[in-house]
Design a protein around this motif. Structure first.
Motif, short mmCIF file in Angstrom:
data_model
loop_
_atom_site.label_atom_id
_atom_site.label_comp_id
_atom_site.label_asym_id
_atom_site.label_seq_id
_atom_site.Cartn_x
_atom_site.Cartn_y
_atom_site.Cartn_z
N ASP A 73 91.84 116.17 84.58
CA ASP A 73 91.80 116.28 85.71
C ASP A 73 93.71 117.00 86.18
OD1 ASP A 73 88.95 116.59 86.59
OD2 ASP A 73 89.75 114.74 87.69
N HIS A 74 94.26 115.65 85.56
CA HIS A 74 95.73 115.68 85.79
C HIS A 74 96.41 116.91 84.56
CE1 HIS A 74 99.76 114.61 85.51
NE2 HIS A 74 99.52 114.10 84.31
N ALA A 75 95.58 116.94 83.90
CA ALA A 75 95.87 118.20 82.66
C ALA A 75 95.81 119.51 83.21
CB ALA A 75 95.42 117.93 81.52
N TYR A 76 93.94 119.89 84.53
CA TYR A 76 94.06 121.11 84.98
C TYR A 76 95.14 120.89 85.72
CZ TYR A 76 91.56 124.83 86.51
OH TYR A 76 90.75 126.23 86.81
N ASP A 77 95.10 120.45 86.45
CA ASP A 77 96.58 120.19 88.11
C ASP A 77 98.16 120.93 87.02
OD1 ASP A 77 94.75 119.31 89.87
OD2 ASP A 77 96.01 117.81 89.72
N ILE A 78 97.78 120.57 85.93
CA ILE A 78 99.13 120.97 85.48
C ILE A 78 99.47 122.53 84.27
CG2 ILE A 78 101.62 120.76 82.86
CD1 ILE A 78 100.36 117.89 83.47
N LEU A 79 98.67 122.99 83.80
CA LEU A 79 98.17 124.19 83.40
C LEU A 79 97.85 124.75 84.52
CD1 LEU A 79 95.12 122.81 80.77
CD2 LEU A 79 97.35 124.34 79.95
N TRP A 82 99.64 125.03 87.75
CA TRP A 82 100.39 125.18 87.46
C TRP A 82 101.26 126.09 86.72
CZ3 TRP A 82 105.53 123.47 85.66
CH2 TRP A 82 106.96 123.49 86.60
N MET A 83 101.26 125.74 85.47
CA MET A 83 101.77 126.92 84.31
C MET A 83 101.18 127.76 84.83
SD MET A 83 102.68 123.77 81.64
CE MET A 83 103.56 124.55 80.74
N ASP A 84 100.65 128.89 84.47
CA ASP A 84 99.63 129.52 84.84
C ASP A 84 98.78 129.95 83.70
OD1 ASP A 84 100.36 131.02 87.37
OD2 ASP A 84 101.92 131.32 86.70
N CYS A 85 98.22 128.27 83.46
CA CYS A 85 97.33 128.14 81.85
C CYS A 85 96.14 127.72 82.05
CB CYS A 85 98.25 127.46 80.75
SG CYS A 85 99.79 128.91 80.61
N ALA A 86 95.94 127.59 83.36
CA ALA A 86 93.93 127.61 83.19
C ALA A 86 93.68 128.95 82.83
CB ALA A 86 94.17 127.01 84.72
N HIS A 87 93.56 129.29 83.17
CA HIS A 87 92.35 130.53 82.00
C HIS A 87 92.52 129.95 80.65
CE1 HIS A 87 96.39 131.95 81.62
NE2 HIS A 87 95.35 132.80 80.53
N VAL A 88 92.82 129.75 80.14
CA VAL A 88 93.13 128.93 78.75
C VAL A 88 92.52 127.80 78.34
CG1 VAL A 88 94.60 130.94 77.39
CG2 VAL A 88 95.34 128.34 78.11
N CYS A 89 91.88 126.84 79.37
CA CYS A 89 92.09 125.15 79.00
C CYS A 89 90.90 124.92 78.45
CB CYS A 89 92.16 124.94 80.73
SG CYS A 89 90.20 125.23 81.94
N CYS A 90 89.30 125.98 78.27
CA CYS A 90 89.10 125.60 77.10
C CYS A 90 88.99 126.23 75.40
CB CYS A 90 87.82 126.29 77.56
SG CYS A 90 87.33 125.28 79.28
N ALA A 138 103.52 121.52 78.58
CA ALA A 138 102.68 120.95 79.37
C ALA A 138 101.48 119.61 79.23
CB ALA A 138 101.13 121.49 79.84
N ARG A 139 101.29 119.19 77.35
CA ARG A 139 101.03 118.05 76.72
C ARG A 139 102.37 117.29 77.26
NH1 ARG A 139 100.12 117.53 71.33
NH2 ARG A 139 101.93 118.15 70.85
N ALA A 140 103.61 117.29 77.51
CA ALA A 140 105.15 116.67 77.65
C ALA A 140 104.90 116.34 79.22
CB ALA A 140 106.00 117.26 77.01
N LEU A 141 104.65 117.58 79.83
CA LEU A 141 104.40 117.00 81.13
C LEU A 141 103.80 116.12 82.01
CD1 LEU A 141 105.66 120.62 82.47
CD2 LEU A 141 106.33 118.82 82.79
N ALA A 142 102.33 115.86 80.88
CA ALA A 142 101.14 115.13 81.20
C ALA A 142 101.09 113.96 81.06
CB ALA A 142 99.52 115.19 80.45
N GLY A 143 102.73 113.16 80.57
CA GLY A 143 103.03 111.86 80.40
C GLY A 143 104.06 111.49 81.60
N PHE A 144 104.17 112.11 82.58
CA PHE A 144 104.66 111.22 83.52
C PHE A 144 106.04 110.94 82.88
CE2 PHE A 144 100.10 110.75 84.30
CZ PHE A 144 99.51 110.78 85.93
N PRO A 145 106.59 112.32 82.90
CA PRO A 145 108.34 111.96 82.51
C PRO A 145 109.06 111.22 83.66
CG PRO A 145 108.06 114.26 82.53
CD PRO A 145 106.26 113.46 83.19
N THR A 146 110.85 110.62 83.05
CA THR A 146 111.18 110.41 83.79
C THR A 146 112.54 111.48 83.57
OG1 THR A 146 110.50 107.86 84.11
CG2 THR A 146 112.92 108.56 83.92
#
Length: 259
Positions: free
Chosen positions: A129-135, A137-145, A162-170
């Protein structure tokens, strides 16, 4: 002055990430030479310099992939010197790589979710769910599968981000994310990077050879040459600096840096 879920919260958005008198030497070769710098939270800082200037080595130090020969790495008051990359990531220091390093056979959404599972310990369902939210936001949800290996280069670069952002970065350290991108993709990347600090409440360090991306995306710029930091300033100050033009670009003193 020029000097020689919807809203995703980081661990602590008030900390700075600092190098203090850091050296990195490889069998007598000096890759980083007595570098002291501080990255501010919720800002975009650029890092430029010629090949071999020590930029990627400095990022490797700041993310635990390279242990310094001397000096310290600090996150706020916490000394992370000598800790493995996993500890840096657990503390919110995330990065991308020039080569992407995606899991080629996994879907895009599973590539992104992997950071939330591995770094933050989210359940697979929450991580997706978290990953989909980021994708989204980045206009990449259409390639999630789609599988990562099936994507064109530009989209692979975005998935790595997106993967780096999914780690809750500081702090998010980006190593040449515009490499191989055309003008339109670069413009989209600039807009994306500019919005990361407010959207994810994190600081960004951007290493990039594309001067247009650096000058437009960053509020401040660090300049490396021969393993040392030789300048720091705003894009306008760096563009106008005779020292930077001579030491980094090799341009005539009366010619501004082209963006």
């Amino acid at each position: 002055m020029l000097q020689s879920s919807n809203q995703i919260a980081p661990i602590d958005d008030g900390q700075s990430l600092s190098l203090e008198h850091v050296d990195v030497r490889f069998a007598g070769l000096v890759a980083v030479d007595d570098v002291t710098l501080k990255l501010r939270p919720r800002s975009v800082t650029g890092l430029i310099g010629p090949n071999g200037a020590g930029k990627t080595t400095a990022v490797n130090v700041m993310t635990g992939f390279q242990r310094p020969t001397g000096g310290r790495i600090l996150l706020g008051g916490l000394d992370l010197t000598g800790h493995p990359p996993e500890e840096f990531a657990r503390r919110g220091i995330m990065r991308t790589f020039q080569s992407g390093r995606l899991f080629a056979k996994l879907s895009v959404i599973d590539n992104v979710a992997a950071a939330a599972v591995g770094v933050r310990g989210l359940s697979r369902a929450r991580a997706r769910d978290h990953a989909y939210d980021i994708l989204e936001w980045m206009d990449c949800a259409h390639v999630c599968c789609a599988t990562a290996e099936a994507l064109p280069h530009g989209l692979q670069q975005r998935v790595g981000l997106a993967r780096a952002l999914a780690g809750f970065p500081t702090f998010l350290l980006l190593d040449e994310p515009a490499s191989g991108l055309g003008r339109v993709d670069c413009d989209a990347l600039i807009s994306l990077i500019q919005n990361i600090p407010s959207r994810f409440q994190c600081g960004v360090l951007l290493i990039e050879h594309n001067m247009s991306v650096i000058m437009k995306a960053c509020s401040s710029i660090l300049v490396f040459a021969s393993g040392r930091q030789i300048a720091e300033g705003t894009p306008a100050e760096i563009s106008a600096s005779v020292q930077v033009r001579q030491a980094y670009l090799g341009a005539a003193a009366d010619e501004p840096i082209s963006i």
